[in-house]
Design an enzyme around this catalytic site. Structure first.
Site: not given
Length: 153
Positions: A21-22, A29, A38, A64
């Protein structure tokens, strides 16, 4: 994944599931826009794929979050691979287009490995749940790290 689990049952060799997971993706964003977010997801997926074995499978499982399935992988190998991927993500920023500077990213990784002695009874969904719980543990412990889940078999 069911095919990998079946191959593990036949061969008697464990397989691993990594949930990646980021960290703080919402900030990417919010600061750079969704198009840049994206591009960051695409760039991350390419970097991860480039640093996995040909037999490993990677997929985006939502938002993500990515899942990596690693056939014929021991606990030690899974731990080393997860930490290597985490360090590779940190190694340099991600290009998200000419209008933006490269952005730094970190990831948290949860790892689960099927238990060798219980491959006949290994539940794919339980293994995924274990990796997901380990991911939450990595994030709760401060992010940008890996956490090992307990055997899900």
């Amino acid at each position: 994944m069911a095919k990998v689990a079946e191959q593990a049952r036949i061969s008697g060799r464990a397989f691993a599931v990594l949930m990646i997971d980021i960290d703080h993706f919402k900030a990417i964003n919010d600061c750079h826009g969704h198009a840049a977010g994206d591009q960051a997801l695409i760039a991350l997926s390419h970097r991860l794929r480039k640093n996995l074995r040909a037999i490993d499978t990677i997929g985006r499982v939502g938002g993500e979050e990515f899942m990596v399935v690693m056939p014929r992988t021991s606990v030690r190998q899974a731990r080393l691979a997860a930490d290597r991927l985490r360090r590779i993500v940190n190694s340099r920023g991600f290009d998200i287009g000419p209008a933006h500077p490269a952005i730094p990213m970190t990831v948290s990784v949860g790892v689960a490995v099927s238990a060798n002695e219980a491959l006949r009874d290994c539940s794919v969904s339980a293994l995924c749940e274990t990796a997901d719980q380990a991911l939450y543990a990595a994030k709760s412990a401060g992010r940008n790290q890996i956490a090992m889940g307990q055997s899900a078999a």
